[in-house]
Design a protein around this motif. Sequence first.
Motif, PDB file in Angstrom:
ATOM      1  N   LEU A 235      -8.880  14.887  16.063  1.00 44.12           N
ATOM      2  CA  LEU A 235     -10.191  15.560  15.472  1.00 44.12           C
ATOM      3  C   LEU A 235     -10.909  14.396  15.284  1.00 44.12           C
ATOM      4  CD1 LEU A 235      -8.391  18.186  12.014  1.00 44.12           C
ATOM      5  CD2 LEU A 235      -9.479  19.015  14.474  1.00 44.12           C
ATOM      6  N   SER A 236     -12.697  14.448  15.234  1.00 42.30           N
ATOM      7  CA  SER A 236     -13.481  13.869  14.663  1.00 42.30           C
ATOM      8  C   SER A 236     -13.074  13.058  13.633  1.00 42.30           C
ATOM      9  CB  SER A 236     -14.840  14.227  15.429  1.00 42.30           C
ATOM     10  OG  SER A 236     -14.704  13.926  16.279  1.00 42.30           O
ATOM     11  N   ARG A 237     -13.391  11.890  13.597  1.00 43.13           N
ATOM     12  CA  ARG A 237     -14.099  11.222  11.621  1.00 43.13           C
ATOM     13  C   ARG A 237     -14.695  11.875  11.320  1.00 43.13           C
ATOM     14  NH1 ARG A 237     -16.750   7.496  10.218  1.00 43.13           N
ATOM     15  NH2 ARG A 237     -18.148   6.848  11.853  1.00 43.13           N
ATOM     16  N   PRO A 238     -15.137  12.150  10.383  1.00 43.79           N
ATOM     17  CA  PRO A 238     -15.664  13.322   9.236  1.00 43.79           C
ATOM     18  C   PRO A 238     -16.544  12.151   8.736  1.00 43.79           C
ATOM     19  CG  PRO A 238     -13.660  13.723   8.336  1.00 43.79           C
ATOM     20  CD  PRO A 238     -12.968  12.188   9.667  1.00 43.79           C
ATOM     21  N   PRO A 239     -18.199  11.347   9.517  1.00 46.54           N
ATOM     22  CA  PRO A 239     -19.099  10.952   8.629  1.00 46.54           C
ATOM     23  C   PRO A 239     -18.917   9.936   7.402  1.00 46.54           C
ATOM     24  CG  PRO A 239     -20.645  12.536   9.907  1.00 46.54           C
ATOM     25  CD  PRO A 239     -18.806  13.024   9.626  1.00 46.54           C
ATOM     26  N   LEU A 240     -18.565  10.569   6.591  1.00 43.39           N
ATOM     27  CA  LEU A 240     -18.756  10.001   5.403  1.00 43.39           C
ATOM     28  C   LEU A 240     -17.565   9.374   4.656  1.00 43.39           C
ATOM     29  CD1 LEU A 240     -20.777  12.844   3.220  1.00 43.39           C
ATOM     30  CD2 LEU A 240     -21.721  11.074   4.205  1.00 43.39           C
ATOM     31  N   LEU A 241     -16.331   9.812   5.419  1.00 49.09           N
ATOM     32  CA  LEU A 241     -14.977   8.492   4.707  1.00 49.09           C
ATOM     33  C   LEU A 241     -15.206   7.393   6.043  1.00 49.09           C
ATOM     34  CD1 LEU A 241     -12.924  12.067   4.611  1.00 49.09           C
ATOM     35  CD2 LEU A 241     -14.031  11.019   2.763  1.00 49.09           C
ATOM     36  N   ASP A 242     -15.420   6.628   5.574  1.00 52.32           N
ATOM     37  CA  ASP A 242     -15.946   5.889   7.020  1.00 52.32           C
ATOM     38  C   ASP A 242     -14.990   4.831   5.948  1.00 52.32           C
ATOM     39  OD1 ASP A 242     -17.217   5.055   4.041  1.00 52.32           O
ATOM     40  OD2 ASP A 242     -19.081   4.187   5.220  1.00 52.32           O
ATOM     41  N   GLY A 243     -13.987   5.118   5.120  1.00 50.05           N
ATOM     42  CA  GLY A 243     -12.999   3.346   5.055  1.00 50.05           C
ATOM     43  C   GLY A 243     -12.758   2.785   3.943  1.00 50.05           C
ATOM     44  N   SER A 244     -14.618   3.043   3.076  1.00 53.04           N
ATOM     45  CA  SER A 244     -15.137   2.112   2.129  1.00 53.04           C
ATOM     46  C   SER A 244     -14.424   2.467   1.015  1.00 53.04           C
ATOM     47  CB  SER A 244     -16.552   2.405   1.951  1.00 53.04           C
ATOM     48  OG  SER A 244     -17.026   3.435   2.380  1.00 53.04           O
ATOM     49  N   MET A 245     -13.637   4.005  -0.016  1.00 52.91           N
ATOM     50  CA  MET A 245     -13.154   3.512  -0.336  1.00 52.91           C
ATOM     51  C   MET A 245     -11.378   3.554  -0.353  1.00 52.91           C
ATOM     52  SD  MET A 245     -14.802   7.837  -1.608  1.00 52.91           S
ATOM     53  CE  MET A 245     -14.106   9.141   0.128  1.00 52.91           C
ATOM     54  N   ALA A 246     -11.363   3.426  -1.243  1.00 48.79           N
ATOM     55  CA  ALA A 246      -9.346   2.843  -1.527  1.00 48.79           C
ATOM     56  C   ALA A 246      -8.885   4.129  -1.340  1.00 48.79           C
ATOM     57  CB  ALA A 246      -9.504   2.839  -2.713  1.00 48.79           C
TER      58      ALA A 246
ATOM     59  N   LEU B 193     -10.792  20.819   6.976  1.00 42.11           N
ATOM     60  CA  LEU B 193     -11.276  21.376   6.416  1.00 42.11           C
ATOM     61  C   LEU B 193     -13.009  21.007   6.109  1.00 42.11           C
ATOM     62  CD1 LEU B 193      -9.143  22.389   3.280  1.00 42.11           C
ATOM     63  CD2 LEU B 193      -8.467  23.600   6.166  1.00 42.11           C
ATOM     64  N   GLY B 194     -13.223  19.862   6.532  1.00 41.98           N
ATOM     65  CA  GLY B 194     -14.235  19.598   6.531  1.00 41.98           C
ATOM     66  C   GLY B 194     -15.757  19.406   5.055  1.00 41.98           C
ATOM     67  N   LEU B 195     -14.493  19.249   3.841  1.00 40.28           N
ATOM     68  CA  LEU B 195     -15.031  19.533   2.823  1.00 40.28           C
ATOM     69  C   LEU B 195     -16.145  18.059   1.795  1.00 40.28           C
ATOM     70  CD1 LEU B 195     -11.778  20.313   0.648  1.00 40.28           C
ATOM     71  CD2 LEU B 195     -13.372  21.525   1.460  1.00 40.28           C
ATOM     72  N   SER B 196     -15.860  16.967   2.782  1.00 42.97           N
ATOM     73  CA  SER B 196     -16.091  15.617   2.551  1.00 42.97           C
ATOM     74  C   SER B 196     -17.896  15.608   3.205  1.00 42.97           C
ATOM     75  CB  SER B 196     -16.057  14.572   2.836  1.00 42.97           C
ATOM     76  OG  SER B 196     -16.188  14.657   4.875  1.00 42.97           O
ATOM     77  N   MET B 197     -18.019  17.009   3.608  1.00 42.22           N
ATOM     78  CA  MET B 197     -19.339  16.983   3.848  1.00 42.22           C
ATOM     79  C   MET B 197     -19.952  18.257   3.396  1.00 42.22           C
ATOM     80  SD  MET B 197     -19.913  15.132   6.181  1.00 42.22           S
ATOM     81  CE  MET B 197     -21.269  16.554   7.195  1.00 42.22           C
ATOM     82  N   ILE B 198     -19.883  19.221   2.613  1.00 44.99           N
ATOM     83  CA  ILE B 198     -20.095  19.797   1.926  1.00 44.99           C
ATOM     84  C   ILE B 198     -21.075  19.390   0.334  1.00 44.99           C
ATOM     85  CG2 ILE B 198     -19.719  21.821   0.086  1.00 44.99           C
ATOM     86  CD1 ILE B 198     -16.884  21.832   0.814  1.00 44.99           C
ATOM     87  N   ASP B 199     -22.513  19.723   0.832  1.00 47.10           N
ATOM     88  CA  ASP B 199     -23.252  18.908  -0.152  1.00 47.10           C
ATOM     89  C   ASP B 199     -24.165  19.809  -0.622  1.00 47.10           C
ATOM     90  OD1 ASP B 199     -24.500  17.086  -1.646  1.00 47.10           O
ATOM     91  OD2 ASP B 199     -25.660  16.091   0.329  1.00 47.10           O
ATOM     92  N   ASP B 200     -24.454  21.192  -0.553  1.00 47.37           N
ATOM     93  CA  ASP B 200     -25.573  22.248  -1.033  1.00 47.37           C
ATOM     94  C   ASP B 200     -25.055  22.955  -1.833  1.00 47.37           C
ATOM     95  OD1 ASP B 200     -23.677  23.472   0.821  1.00 47.37           O
ATOM     96  OD2 ASP B 200     -24.959  25.012   2.001  1.00 47.37           O
TER      97      ASP B 200
ATOM     98  N   TRP C  42     -18.674  13.719  -6.157  1.00 47.82           N
ATOM     99  CA  TRP C  42     -17.412  14.879  -6.717  1.00 47.82           C
ATOM    100  C   TRP C  42     -16.398  14.889  -7.176  1.00 47.82           C
ATOM    101  CZ3 TRP C  42     -15.476  19.120  -7.052  1.00 47.82           C
ATOM    102  CH2 TRP C  42     -15.178  19.831  -7.995  1.00 47.82           C
ATOM    103  N   LEU C  43     -15.800  14.768  -5.494  1.00 45.61           N
ATOM    104  CA  LEU C  43     -14.504  15.211  -4.494  1.00 45.61           C
ATOM    105  C   LEU C  43     -13.271  13.818  -5.264  1.00 45.61           C
ATOM    106  CD1 LEU C  43     -15.269  17.084  -1.103  1.00 45.61           C
ATOM    107  CD2 LEU C  43     -14.249  18.233  -3.490  1.00 45.61           C
ATOM    108  N   ARG C  44     -14.126  12.897  -4.782  1.00 45.94           N
ATOM    109  CA  ARG C  44     -13.446  11.870  -5.439  1.00 45.94           C
ATOM    110  C   ARG C  44     -13.171  11.252  -6.621  1.00 45.94           C
ATOM    111  NH1 ARG C  44     -10.465   8.212  -2.257  1.00 45.94           N
ATOM    112  NH2 ARG C  44     -10.419   6.659  -3.046  1.00 45.94           N
ATOM    113  N   GLU C  45     -14.200  12.199  -7.516  1.00 42.26           N
ATOM    114  CA  GLU C  45     -13.898  11.838  -8.902  1.00 42.26           C
ATOM    115  C   GLU C  45     -12.881  12.455  -9.201  1.00 42.26           C
ATOM    116  OE1 GLU C  45     -14.480  10.492 -12.823  1.00 42.26           O
ATOM    117  OE2 GLU C  45     -15.922  10.356 -11.179  1.00 42.26           O
TER     118      GLU C  45
END
Length: 195
Positions: A16-27, A35-42, A49-52
Amino acid sequence: MSLYSDAAKSPSLPFLSRPPLLDGSMAGDVGFDPLGLSMIDDVGIDLYWLREAEIKHARVAMLAVAGILQVEVFGPAPGCEMATSKSQMDAFWQIWNAHPQYIAFGLVMVTIIEWISGVAATKGRETGDRAPGDFYLDPLGFRKGDPDAFKRLQVQEIKNGRLAMWAAAGLILQGCTTHQGGIEALMSSIEKNSF
């Protein structure tokens, strides 16, 4: 600089392609988001919020697993002697039947804690002054030491928390279906399946 800036594929799911927001900056970020949940913003839910939520549930799960096993090994807490079952799920209902005010008090405390953490998460999300899950609670001073060591501790926390979420789910499901404690079920399984 992100860990996966040159990679087009997710390190955890290379097909699968790497999700754009998951760039390795978070622990603990390994690009796992099938499921592409990191792309939900609307809908008012974003990656912050998901990381919290992930960190909160990881911490609660680590406490839950320790608590479930503690009750099975050492018995109930003082004042909860009516919980005689080794299965924490059955012990919950024994306490509910004897002292429902204990459960009600617990729910009130959870509500207060959730309200406080909800305010902190909302403020942190709006201002960007607070990392997800960071309540500035560091009584042992880990943050003041080596920054690389602190990052390693953050990765360990999230990885252990993810494992604990699976462990808590397993202990709860097994306790509800077999009415055995986790260690009791493990020993029973070893006894029945050993050579």
